[in-house]
Design a protein around this motif. Sequence first.
Motif, PDB file in Angstrom:
ATOM      1  N   SER A  66       0.766  -1.161  -0.059  1.00 47.44           N
ATOM      2  CA  SER A  66       0.016   0.146   0.085  1.00 47.44           C
ATOM      3  C   SER A  66       0.918   1.341  -0.087  1.00 47.44           C
ATOM      4  O   SER A  66       0.459   2.218  -0.493  1.00 47.44           O
TER       5      SER A  66
ATOM      6  N   LEU B 122      -3.559  -9.363  -7.251  1.00 51.44           N
ATOM      7  CA  LEU B 122      -1.811  -9.276  -7.327  1.00 51.44           C
ATOM      8  C   LEU B 122      -1.423 -10.345  -8.421  1.00 51.44           C
ATOM      9  O   LEU B 122      -0.653 -10.040  -9.311  1.00 51.44           O
TER      10      LEU B 122
ATOM     11  N   LYS C 270       8.884  -9.634  -0.513  1.00 49.92           N
ATOM     12  CA  LYS C 270       8.153  -9.043   0.701  1.00 49.92           C
ATOM     13  C   LYS C 270       9.202  -9.019   1.773  1.00 49.92           C
ATOM     14  O   LYS C 270       9.743  -9.980   1.977  1.00 49.92           O
TER      15      LYS C 270
END
Length: 164
Positions: free
Chosen positions: A9, A73, A87
């Motif tokens: 985000s 995604l 990530k």
Amino acid sequence: MSRVVCPGSFDPVTLGHLDVIGRAAALVDEVVVAVGSNVSKRAWFTPDERVAMLRQTCAEWPNVTVTLFDGLLVDFCRTAGVRAIAKGLRSAADFDYELPMAQMNARLSGVDTIYLPSSPLWSFVSSSLVREVAGLGGNVDAFLAPAVAEQVRRRARERQVPSG
Ligand code: PNS
């Protein structure tokens, strides 16, 4: 060519995010930073503002691009021709949150997920805590690139409700 997506985000991008993006950029040929455009009502920055802050702060890495995505995604990954998501993991709580998403993404599409352990310098830093501290008048300069800190300060002032 090895290519990964760093999704998030990024409301706003923190030094913790940038640490993970920069380390991923050192490991693979190309990193696509994918900014989720589904804006929650609690977001401080529009998707375009978040992309602009990321482009500014990632400019030092020639193999990093920044783009918006919406929807799943894994659909973005397919369209972008990317087979892996990268990530950062700050804690066991992050792992508990991330693992089901990684497994769902793998099941839906075969896209795999690679985790990079967060630097201990940034393991307590999150966009939501930065917003909370800045919104209550705290100094968040230590957790943000200078250009981002300036925008956070400005947004915090704009969001102050006049009293009385
Ligand atoms: O900054 P965040 O909250 O970790 O970002 C979460 C994000 C945007 C990466 C995640 O919510 C996401 O992938 N959203 C896209 C919708 C989707 O694919 N949902 C299914 C996940 S298994």
